[in-house]
Design a protein around this motif. Structure first.
Motif, PDB file in Angstrom:
ATOM      1  N   VAL A 156       0.857  -1.179   0.000  1.00 34.94           N
ATOM      2  CA  VAL A 156       0.000   0.000   0.000  1.00 34.94           C
ATOM      3  C   VAL A 156       0.897   1.235   0.000  1.00 34.94           C
ATOM      4  O   VAL A 156       1.760   1.379   0.873  1.00 34.94           O
ATOM      5  CB  VAL A 156      -0.938   0.030   1.221  1.00 34.94           C
ATOM      6  CG1 VAL A 156      -1.869   1.235   1.147  1.00 34.94           C
ATOM      7  CG2 VAL A 156      -1.744  -1.263   1.312  1.00 34.94           C
ATOM      8  N   ALA A 157       0.715   2.101  -0.987  1.00 32.58           N
ATOM      9  CA  ALA A 157       1.509   3.324  -1.123  1.00 32.58           C
ATOM     10  C   ALA A 157       0.655   4.531  -0.747  1.00 32.58           C
ATOM     11  O   ALA A 157      -0.556   4.561  -1.012  1.00 32.58           O
ATOM     12  CB  ALA A 157       2.001   3.472  -2.561  1.00 32.58           C
ATOM     13  N   PHE A 158       1.302   5.531  -0.138  1.00 27.38           N
ATOM     14  CA  PHE A 158       0.614   6.729   0.322  1.00 27.38           C
ATOM     15  C   PHE A 158       1.338   7.973  -0.210  1.00 27.38           C
ATOM     16  O   PHE A 158       2.565   7.975  -0.335  1.00 27.38           O
ATOM     17  CB  PHE A 158       0.602   6.806   1.856  1.00 27.38           C
ATOM     18  CG  PHE A 158       0.018   5.605   2.540  1.00 27.38           C
ATOM     19  CD1 PHE A 158      -1.306   5.599   2.948  1.00 27.38           C
ATOM     20  CD2 PHE A 158       0.795   4.476   2.792  1.00 27.38           C
ATOM     21  CE1 PHE A 158      -1.847   4.496   3.595  1.00 27.38           C
ATOM     22  CE2 PHE A 158       0.269   3.370   3.427  1.00 27.38           C
ATOM     23  CZ  PHE A 158      -1.064   3.380   3.826  1.00 27.38           C
ATOM     24  N   GLU A 159       0.574   9.033  -0.471  1.00 26.84           N
ATOM     25  CA  GLU A 159       1.157  10.315  -0.873  1.00 26.84           C
ATOM     26  C   GLU A 159       0.509  11.453  -0.112  1.00 26.84           C
ATOM     27  O   GLU A 159      -0.704  11.451   0.129  1.00 26.84           O
ATOM     28  CB  GLU A 159       0.970  10.566  -2.380  1.00 26.84           C
ATOM     29  CG  GLU A 159       1.842   9.711  -3.274  1.00 26.84           C
ATOM     30  CD  GLU A 159       1.755  10.137  -4.729  1.00 26.84           C
ATOM     31  OE1 GLU A 159       1.207  11.236  -5.001  1.00 26.84           O
ATOM     32  OE2 GLU A 159       2.225   9.375  -5.588  1.00 26.84           O
ATOM     33  N   THR A 160       1.345  12.454   0.233  1.00 27.30           N
ATOM     34  CA  THR A 160       0.892  13.679   0.887  1.00 27.30           C
ATOM     35  C   THR A 160       0.562  14.733  -0.169  1.00 27.30           C
ATOM     36  O   THR A 160       1.087  14.704  -1.289  1.00 27.30           O
ATOM     37  CB  THR A 160       1.996  14.196   1.832  1.00 27.30           C
ATOM     38  OG1 THR A 160       2.109  13.314   2.935  1.00 27.30           O
ATOM     39  CG2 THR A 160       1.692  15.582   2.359  1.00 27.30           C
ATOM     40  N   VAL A 161      -0.273  15.676   0.191  1.00 28.47           N
ATOM     41  CA  VAL A 161      -0.641  16.768  -0.701  1.00 28.47           C
ATOM     42  C   VAL A 161       0.573  17.656  -1.009  1.00 28.47           C
ATOM     43  O   VAL A 161       1.501  17.764  -0.193  1.00 28.47           O
ATOM     44  CB  VAL A 161      -1.768  17.620  -0.060  1.00 28.47           C
ATOM     45  CG1 VAL A 161      -1.255  18.414   1.133  1.00 28.47           C
ATOM     46  CG2 VAL A 161      -2.429  18.546  -1.074  1.00 28.47           C
ATOM     47  N   VAL A 162       0.584  18.260  -2.186  1.00 26.65           N
ATOM     48  CA  VAL A 162       1.609  19.245  -2.558  1.00 26.65           C
ATOM     49  C   VAL A 162       0.907  20.576  -2.795  1.00 26.65           C
ATOM     50  O   VAL A 162       0.156  20.733  -3.762  1.00 26.65           O
ATOM     51  CB  VAL A 162       2.384  18.812  -3.817  1.00 26.65           C
ATOM     52  CG1 VAL A 162       3.393  19.887  -4.208  1.00 26.65           C
ATOM     53  CG2 VAL A 162       3.079  17.478  -3.590  1.00 26.65           C
ATOM     54  N   ARG A 163       1.161  21.535  -1.901  1.00 24.25           N
ATOM     55  CA  ARG A 163       0.575  22.880  -2.013  1.00 24.25           C
ATOM     56  C   ARG A 163       1.610  23.908  -1.554  1.00 24.25           C
ATOM     57  O   ARG A 163       1.556  24.397  -0.426  1.00 24.25           O
ATOM     58  CB  ARG A 163      -0.672  23.005  -1.135  1.00 24.25           C
ATOM     59  CG  ARG A 163      -1.873  22.185  -1.557  1.00 24.25           C
ATOM     60  CD  ARG A 163      -3.053  22.529  -0.663  1.00 24.25           C
ATOM     61  NE  ARG A 163      -4.166  21.645  -0.828  1.00 24.25           N
ATOM     62  CZ  ARG A 163      -5.211  21.596   0.007  1.00 24.25           C
ATOM     63  NH1 ARG A 163      -5.224  22.403   1.068  1.00 24.25           N
ATOM     64  NH2 ARG A 163      -6.204  20.772  -0.206  1.00 24.25           N
ATOM     65  N   PRO A 164       2.576  24.220  -2.385  1.00 24.87           N
ATOM     66  CA  PRO A 164       3.641  25.128  -1.958  1.00 24.87           C
ATOM     67  C   PRO A 164       3.147  26.514  -1.562  1.00 24.87           C
ATOM     68  O   PRO A 164       3.807  27.200  -0.775  1.00 24.87           O
ATOM     69  CB  PRO A 164       4.565  25.200  -3.181  1.00 24.87           C
ATOM     70  CG  PRO A 164       3.763  24.678  -4.320  1.00 24.87           C
ATOM     71  CD  PRO A 164       2.797  23.705  -3.749  1.00 24.87           C
ATOM     72  N   ASP A 165       1.965  26.911  -2.051  1.00 25.24           N
ATOM     73  CA  ASP A 165       1.443  28.214  -1.653  1.00 25.24           C
ATOM     74  C   ASP A 165       0.922  28.204  -0.222  1.00 25.24           C
ATOM     75  O   ASP A 165       0.835  29.251   0.421  1.00 25.24           O
ATOM     76  CB  ASP A 165       0.332  28.660  -2.604  1.00 25.24           C
ATOM     77  CG  ASP A 165      -0.784  27.637  -2.746  1.00 25.24           C
ATOM     78  OD1 ASP A 165      -0.514  26.432  -2.571  1.00 25.24           O
ATOM     79  OD2 ASP A 165      -1.930  28.043  -3.031  1.00 25.24           O
ATOM     80  N   GLU A 166       0.574  27.028   0.303  1.00 27.31           N
ATOM     81  CA  GLU A 166       0.088  26.898   1.665  1.00 27.31           C
ATOM     82  C   GLU A 166       1.097  26.205   2.584  1.00 27.31           C
ATOM     83  O   GLU A 166       0.951  26.269   3.808  1.00 27.31           O
ATOM     84  CB  GLU A 166      -1.221  26.107   1.691  1.00 27.31           C
ATOM     85  CG  GLU A 166      -2.357  26.753   0.932  1.00 27.31           C
ATOM     86  CD  GLU A 166      -3.616  25.895   0.914  1.00 27.31           C
ATOM     87  OE1 GLU A 166      -3.728  24.990   1.777  1.00 27.31           O
ATOM     88  OE2 GLU A 166      -4.475  26.111   0.040  1.00 27.31           O
ATOM     89  N   MET A 167       2.079  25.543   2.003  1.00 21.69           N
ATOM     90  CA  MET A 167       3.058  24.766   2.765  1.00 21.69           C
ATOM     91  C   MET A 167       4.445  25.315   2.441  1.00 21.69           C
ATOM     92  O   MET A 167       5.085  24.898   1.480  1.00 21.69           O
ATOM     93  CB  MET A 167       2.938  23.278   2.417  1.00 21.69           C
ATOM     94  CG  MET A 167       1.526  22.732   2.586  1.00 21.69           C
ATOM     95  SD  MET A 167       1.324  21.016   2.032  1.00 21.69           S
ATOM     96  CE  MET A 167       1.360  20.158   3.611  1.00 21.69           C
ATOM     97  N   PRO A 168       4.922  26.275   3.229  1.00 19.27           N
ATOM     98  CA  PRO A 168       6.158  26.982   2.881  1.00 19.27           C
ATOM     99  C   PRO A 168       7.383  26.095   2.795  1.00 19.27           C
ATOM    100  O   PRO A 168       8.347  26.450   2.113  1.00 19.27           O
ATOM    101  CB  PRO A 168       6.299  28.027   3.996  1.00 19.27           C
ATOM    102  CG  PRO A 168       5.423  27.565   5.102  1.00 19.27           C
ATOM    103  CD  PRO A 168       4.297  26.816   4.459  1.00 19.27           C
ATOM    104  N   GLY A 169       7.347  24.931   3.441  1.00 18.25           N
ATOM    105  CA  GLY A 169       8.482  24.023   3.329  1.00 18.25           C
ATOM    106  C   GLY A 169       8.623  23.411   1.961  1.00 18.25           C
ATOM    107  O   GLY A 169       9.670  22.843   1.631  1.00 18.25           O
ATOM    108  N   GLN A 170       7.588  23.511   1.127  1.00 16.78           N
ATOM    109  CA  GLN A 170       7.631  22.971  -0.229  1.00 16.78           C
ATOM    110  C   GLN A 170       8.022  24.023  -1.265  1.00 16.78           C
ATOM    111  O   GLN A 170       8.069  23.718  -2.455  1.00 16.78           O
ATOM    112  CB  GLN A 170       6.261  22.392  -0.601  1.00 16.78           C
ATOM    113  CG  GLN A 170       5.874  21.151   0.175  1.00 16.78           C
ATOM    114  CD  GLN A 170       4.494  20.632  -0.215  1.00 16.78           C
ATOM    115  OE1 GLN A 170       3.653  21.373  -0.702  1.00 16.78           O
ATOM    116  NE2 GLN A 170       4.274  19.346   0.009  1.00 16.78           N
ATOM    117  N   SER A 171       8.276  25.247  -0.830  1.00 18.33           N
ATOM    118  CA  SER A 171       8.601  26.310  -1.773  1.00 18.33           C
ATOM    119  C   SER A 171      10.048  26.747  -1.603  1.00 18.33           C
ATOM    120  O   SER A 171      10.693  26.439  -0.601  1.00 18.33           O
ATOM    121  CB  SER A 171       7.663  27.507  -1.563  1.00 18.33           C
ATOM    122  OG  SER A 171       7.828  28.038  -0.263  1.00 18.33           O
TER     123      SER A 171
END
Length: 313
Positions: free
Chosen positions: A158-173
Motif C-alpha cells: 500500500v503506497a501513500f502520498e501527501t498533498v503538494v501545495r507550496p502556496d500553503e506549505m512553505p516548506g515545499q517552496s
C-alpha cells in the motif's frame, strides 16, 4: 492475530471529558470554512468518537507538546515550524483517491471519511530521533477503508502520498528543498490490514490540527514516526514495494520497514533508549529503554517471522 492486552489506566490520566458536536455539525463547520488558523490550532471543533480498548497504562503527553513539537517538513524543518507555519493550510474541502490493484477504485470525501466509526486509541509514538510521546488519536482502522475498494489478489503493498501545495506549505517552496515532494510512504498489505494500523482524523478529542497532519494521516504505532504520513491525498495498492521518501533520501539510515528496534542503531545515534517528551528536560531523568516494536511485539512480531530485522530495518 494475538489479542490486544488492555491495561488499566488511572483516572488521572484519562483525557478530560469534553462537549462534543456530531459529525454532521462538524462537516457544516468545515464547509463553512471555520477551520481556525493561528500557530497552535487547526481545529473545527470537538470530534465525537467511541471509547476503545486500545489504551495504555501510561500518562498522556500534554496536548501543548503534541501540537507544538513535531516533524512536518512541508511546513519547515524545525520542531516548532509546523505549528508556526501551518495557519494558512486549508484541510477542507478534501478528498483521498484510492486506486491501483483494487476492484473498486474511488475517491473518498472528508464527510465519507468522518462517517467511518471513529474510536479514540491511546498509542505510543516513537520518533526515529529517539524521542517519544503517548497520544490519544481518533481514527478508524485502515483495513476498513481498504475493504471498501476490494484489493485484488495481486496487491501486496500500500503506497501513500501527501498533498503538494507550496502556496500553503512553505516548506515545499523555494530553491532549496529538504526532500522531494510529494512525501511518500508505504506498507506491506498485511501491515496495513493489521488492527493497530489506523487512519487518524483527530487527537485529544478534536480534529487534527494542521501541524499534525490535518485532515487525515496514518498511524502505525510499532514503527518509527516518519512512517505516519500526514495530509494524505492518495493511497495506491501495488504489487511491488512503493518508494518511500526517507528510504530514498538516505537508504543507509532509513529502511522500508522502520520497525522500532532498540537493537538496531541509527548510524548516527543509539536507538536503545528514548526521551519521553513532556516529562522533564531532554537531559533529565526521563530517559527510558526503547521497547521492541515500540511495546507492540505481542501484536505484530508475527508479521516478521523468519526475517532478519537487522537487514530489513
Amino acid at each position: 492475530m494475538p489479542s490486544y492486552r488492555v491495561p488499566r489506566i488511572a483516572a488521572s490520566e484519562i483525557t478530560p471529558e469534553r462537549c462534543f458536536i456530531d459529525r454532521r455539525a462538524f462537516m457544516a463547520a468545515a464547509a463553512g470554512g471555520l477551520f481556525l488558523g493561528g500557530t497552535t490550532s487547526g481545529h473545527a471543533g470537538p470530534l465525537k468518537a467511541s471509547a476503545s480498548a486500545y489504551k495504555l497504562d501510561e500518562p498522556m503527553t500534554p496536548e501543548k507538546d503534541v501540537t507544538s513539537y513535531n516533524n512536518f517538513y512541508e511546513f519547515g524543518t524545525g520542531k516548532g515550524d509546523p505549528a508556526a507555519n501551518s495557519g494558512s493550510f486549508k484541510p477542507s474541502p478534501w478528498t483521498v483517491k484510492v486506486d491501483g490493484l483494487v476492484g473498486k477504485p474511488r475517491e473518498f470525501g472528508l464527510d465519507e471519511l468522518l462517517a467511518f466509526p471513529l474510536e479514540e486509541r491511546s498509542y505510543r509514538m516513537r520518533c526515529v530521533e529517539a524521542w517519544s510521546m503517548v497520544i490519544p488519536w481518533i481514527g478508524f482502522p485502515l483495513a476498513t477503508l481498504l475493504d471498501k475498494v476490494e484489493p485484488l489478489g495481486s496487491a501486496k503493498y500500500v503506497a501513500f502520498e501527501t498533498v503538494v501545495r507550496p502556496d500553503e506549505m512553505p516548506g515545499q517552496s523555494g530553491y532549496f528543498q529538504p526532500l522531494e515532494w510529494p512525501y511518500r510512504e508505504g506498507l506491506r498489505l498485511d501491515e496495513a490490514r493489521h488492527p493497530l494500523a489506523i487512519l487518524s482524523v483527530g487527537l485529544y478529542g478534536k480534529t487534527l490540527p494542521n501541524q499534525n497532519g490535518a485532515p487525515i494521516r496514518l498511524v502505525v504505532p510499532w514503527k518509527y514516526g516518519f512512517k505516519g504520513i500526514k495530509s494524505i491525498v492518495k493511497i495506491s495498492l501495488t504489487e511491488t514495494p512503493p518508494p518511500c521518501t526517507w528510504n530514498l533520501t538516505a537508504p543507509n539510515e532509513y529502511g522500508f520497514y522502520a520497525n522500532v528496534n532498540p537493537a538496531v542503531d541509527h548510524p548516527r545515534w543509539s536507538q536503545a533508549t528514548e526521551i519521553r517528551v513532556g516529562e522533564g528536560g531532554f537531559f533529565g531523568s526521563n530517559r527510558r529503554d526503547t521497547l521492541p516494536f515500540n511495546g507492540y511485539a505481542d501484536e505484530v512480531a508475527s508479521l516478521y517471522a523468519g526475517m532478519d530485522l537487522n537487514a530489513n530495518f
